[in-house]
Design an enzyme around this catalytic site. Structure first.
Site, PDB file in Angstrom:
ATOM      1  N   TYR A   1       2.488  20.388  -2.859  1.00 40.82           N
ATOM      2  CA  TYR A   1       3.248  21.591  -2.542  1.00 40.82           C
ATOM      3  C   TYR A   1       4.261  21.905  -3.644  1.00 40.82           C
ATOM      4  O   TYR A   1       5.476  21.770  -3.473  1.00 40.82           O
ATOM      5  CB  TYR A   1       3.906  21.451  -1.175  1.00 40.82           C
ATOM      6  CG  TYR A   1       2.887  21.399  -0.067  1.00 40.82           C
ATOM      7  CD1 TYR A   1       2.204  22.552   0.324  1.00 40.82           C
ATOM      8  CD2 TYR A   1       2.557  20.197   0.553  1.00 40.82           C
ATOM      9  CE1 TYR A   1       1.243  22.509   1.318  1.00 40.82           C
ATOM     10  CE2 TYR A   1       1.593  20.146   1.544  1.00 40.82           C
ATOM     11  CZ  TYR A   1       0.944  21.310   1.919  1.00 40.82           C
ATOM     12  OH  TYR A   1      -0.023  21.263   2.903  1.00 40.82           O
TER      13      TYR A   1
ATOM     14  N   ARG B   1      -2.619  23.477  10.916  1.00 37.76           N
ATOM     15  CA  ARG B   1      -2.759  22.887   9.577  1.00 37.76           C
ATOM     16  C   ARG B   1      -2.708  21.373   9.725  1.00 37.76           C
ATOM     17  O   ARG B   1      -1.665  20.805  10.044  1.00 37.76           O
ATOM     18  CB  ARG B   1      -1.627  23.371   8.663  1.00 37.76           C
ATOM     19  CG  ARG B   1      -1.641  22.696   7.259  1.00 37.76           C
ATOM     20  CD  ARG B   1      -2.857  23.127   6.464  1.00 37.76           C
ATOM     21  NE  ARG B   1      -2.829  22.642   5.092  1.00 37.76           N
ATOM     22  CZ  ARG B   1      -3.607  21.676   4.604  1.00 37.76           C
ATOM     23  NH1 ARG B   1      -4.463  21.053   5.423  1.00 37.76           N
ATOM     24  NH2 ARG B   1      -3.553  21.332   3.332  1.00 37.76           N
TER      25      ARG B   1
ATOM     26  N   HIS C   1       0.841  -1.201   0.000  1.00 36.93           N
ATOM     27  CA  HIS C   1       0.000   0.000   0.000  1.00 36.93           C
ATOM     28  C   HIS C   1       0.872   1.246   0.000  1.00 36.93           C
ATOM     29  O   HIS C   1       1.682   1.432   0.916  1.00 36.93           O
ATOM     30  CB  HIS C   1      -0.911  -0.006   1.221  1.00 36.93           C
ATOM     31  CG  HIS C   1      -1.812   1.174   1.310  1.00 36.93           C
ATOM     32  ND1 HIS C   1      -1.787   2.052   2.372  1.00 36.93           N
ATOM     33  CD2 HIS C   1      -2.762   1.654   0.459  1.00 36.93           C
ATOM     34  CE1 HIS C   1      -2.688   3.006   2.180  1.00 36.93           C
ATOM     35  NE2 HIS C   1      -3.281   2.779   1.027  1.00 36.93           N
TER      36      HIS C   1
ATOM     37  N   HIS D   1      -7.482   8.100  -4.025  1.00 39.89           N
ATOM     38  CA  HIS D   1      -7.924   6.727  -4.277  1.00 39.89           C
ATOM     39  C   HIS D   1      -9.087   6.649  -5.262  1.00 39.89           C
ATOM     40  O   HIS D   1      -9.351   5.581  -5.826  1.00 39.89           O
ATOM     41  CB  HIS D   1      -8.382   6.072  -2.962  1.00 39.89           C
ATOM     42  CG  HIS D   1      -7.267   5.825  -1.987  1.00 39.89           C
ATOM     43  ND1 HIS D   1      -6.808   6.798  -1.135  1.00 39.89           N
ATOM     44  CD2 HIS D   1      -6.527   4.721  -1.736  1.00 39.89           C
ATOM     45  CE1 HIS D   1      -5.832   6.302  -0.392  1.00 39.89           C
ATOM     46  NE2 HIS D   1      -5.636   5.045  -0.732  1.00 39.89           N
TER      47      HIS D   1
ATOM     48  N   CYS E   1       2.432  28.183   6.274  1.00 44.04           N
ATOM     49  CA  CYS E   1       1.837  27.276   5.300  1.00 44.04           C
ATOM     50  C   CYS E   1       2.096  27.814   3.898  1.00 44.04           C
ATOM     51  O   CYS E   1       2.088  29.031   3.677  1.00 44.04           O
ATOM     52  CB  CYS E   1       0.335  27.167   5.559  1.00 44.04           C
ATOM     53  SG  CYS E   1      -0.553  26.126   4.373  1.00 44.04           S
TER      54      CYS E   1
END
Length: 563
Positions: A407, A226, A126, A150, A273
């Protein structure tokens, strides 16, 4: 490792028996154990299994450069025999039976919708690691709603190989698995301060209000939050850190080991962020994807812990003479978040990268990584992994979507589905500044009068304050402020601070006071760092569809009010 992946994935390395010959092992002697584990089946997989192989190979190599397990189990479908050769009917499985196949069971089952799957052989491959274990024994739907990556046909095809039956209709309510059987991953999230400006509740994301942006050190309860997922359940006594070396060897440390064996260090650092001020780009340019942060997805604190460099050296990494095959250091958190930084930053004597266990001289709050987090000062906050429990020395960056996809920045003309590999992951951040306070002051107020005296003013005025910050530890050398939308500029006062650390990791607070009669209708601020980098004036030229690294001039409207 990339070369090994190409060889293993090529048609010439996959004859009918999927036998990996000794030539490949000789070509990659350090990875011979990994190569051998691919020769785990002598039967040619079906088309659907080929998809599983390709997807798992990429994911597994991503999850760990040195931990590989691929299974070629045939598709198992639990079907009842039929009379006369008619179409088989699915087996019906009770939810109580599904629940018995949870984390501690030998075979691990999940439900997706009304279908039941035995994913025991999928778990080692996975790509998201062991986070899948949170769902075993029950529905996976709520997790896929979080990890929307997914929701693709290729993933559905992979899952279909592990189908074993249907949820018994007697256990369904209105055709669905009832709520009491659905695990709530956010049930252990902590209570937050009501003053935070909330952008999403599940997962929780909130920015610091104006009152928290004005002090040099942000109060703990107002530090922006965050979260990409839930806050994991952690036990300080059982929380260990595993360091995985390039050859696969592992060394484990308890939190007590970390605190006892290594010198404690305190660093003052701002975390920001990458989406801070994204809303400004949306308003001034075009629509952007992601949480619409204003100017409060940034905060400043004192962080205490030990140097990452020191613990890596203790674990066996040659920090002063790095092997050529180590290019990145990967980090994984207890909730499965992953990121990485270049190894040069990780071992830099002046880089101040910490494994932190205190924030503002108190134990870390749950929202901020208790009991242990990574601090990468000068870099985007997405690299400062919380609840850290694993570190890997690697020849490639983290495989996580937060490193390889989310990002990054692209040109103003790029949108939709870009070539994610064409852009590097964000590390250091550009120069930034914003107005956090704009208020009228008068000599008739004793408190305001003192401030006016500092600036040699005796009339009604306007006090403007804010923050400025540059990534990479670059010092802010100037903040320019305009009271007439950029036509005329003045230099703000840079307020003193007591930062700790090898470089300028913390923001610089600034202030400017102007007579009220000289103010127009729009204040503007821009900062300049020690490399003379400054902020762009407009948003469109710097637009990217993700809205990352918004750093154009910050404009704030002003309308005079009677005092």
């Amino acid at each position: 490792m990339q070369a090994l992946r190409r060889v293993l994935s090529s048609p010439t390395s996959q004859p009918k028996s999927l036998f990996i010959d000794h030539q490949v092992i000789r070509q990659f002697p350090k990875q011979k154990k990994l190569v051998a584990r691919f020769a785990s089946s002598t039967a040619r997989p079906s088309t659907s299994h080929s998809k599983f192989l390709r997807w798992s190979l990429g994911g597994i190599f991503c999850v760990s450069a040195f931990t590989v397990a691929v299974f070629y189990a045939p598709a198992v479908r639990a079907e009842a025999p039929t009379e006369g050769g008619g179409q088989a009917q699915p087996s019906f499985l009770r939810l109580d039976e599904v629940r018995k196949h949870g984390r501690n069971a030998e075979e691990k089952w999940i439900t997706k919708g009304n279908k039941v799957y035995n994913i025991t052989d999928w778990i080692p491959g996975h790509p998201g690691g062991e986070v899948i274990l949170r769902a075993v024994g029950g529905p996976v739907d709520q997790y896929w709603n979080i990890f929307t990556i997914h929701k693709k046909q290729e993933v559905y095809d992979i899952l279909d190989n592990f189908y074993i039956g249907e949820v018994d209709p007697r256990d369904l309510v209105d055709g669905k698995v009832p709520a009491e059987h659905v695990d709530d991953p956010f049930k252990n999230d902590p209570k937050r301060d009501d003053r935070l400006i909330v952008h999403s509740a599940r997962p929780f994301n909130a920015e610091t209000p104006g009152e928290g942006l004005n002090p040099f050190i942000t109060p703990d309860d107002l530090f922006y939050v965050r979260q990409h997922m839930w806050v994991p359940e952690v036990d300080e006594a059982k929380h260990n850190l595993v360091i995985e070396l390039a050859d696969g060897e592992e060394k484990e440390y308890t939190l007590d080991d970390i605190k006892r064996k290594f010198r404690e260090v305190t660093v003052t650092a701002t975390l920001q962020c990458s989406g801070n001020r994204r809303k400004h780009m949306t308003e001034e340019a075009r629509s952007t994807n992601g949480l619409q942060w204003e100017g409060g997805a940034i905060s400043n604190a004192e962080w205490t812990g030990v140097r990452l460099r020191d613990i890596l050296k203790d674990a066996g990494v040659q920090v002063d003479d790095l092997p050529e095959d180590i290019k990145h250091v990967q980090f994984v958190g207890a909730e499965a978040y992953g990121a990485s930084i270049p190894v040069d930053k990780a071992v830099d004597k002046l880089g101040d990268v910490l494994l932190a266990y205190k924030m503002n001289d108190k134990p870390l709050a749950l929202d901020h990584g208790y009991p242990l987090r990574l601090l990468v000062p000068g870099n985007v906050a997405a690299r400062s992994v919380k609840w850290i429990n694993r570190i890997r020395m690697s020849d490639e960056e983290s495989p996580s979507q937060w490193q390889r996809r989310d990002y990054k920045c692209f040109g103003p003309n790029v949108s939709g589905n870009p070539d994610w590999d064409s852009a590097p992951a964000i590390q250091e951040t550009p120069v930034q500044s914003a107005v956090t306070s704009l208020r009228d002051i008068t000599p008739h107020s004793p408190q305001d009068s003192k401030l006016l005296q500092v600036y040699g003013l005796e009339e009604d005025s306007i006090a403007v304050e804010g923050y400025s910050f540059a990534g990479g530890g670059r010092k802010i050398i100037r903040v320019d402020v305009s009271a007439d939308n950029g036509r005329n500029w003045h230099q703000a006062e840079l307020l003193p601070n007591t930062s700790k650390g090898a470089k300028a990791w913390a923001w610089t607070r600034w202030r400017w006071v102007i007579p009220k009669g000289q103010a127009g209708r729009c204040f503007v601020v821009k900062a300049v760092d020690e490399a003379y980098n400054t902020q762009p004036g407009e948003y469109e030229a710097n637009y990217n569809f993700r809205g990352n690294l918004t750093s154009s001039w910050h404009r704030v409207g002003y309308r005079a009010k009677p005092l």
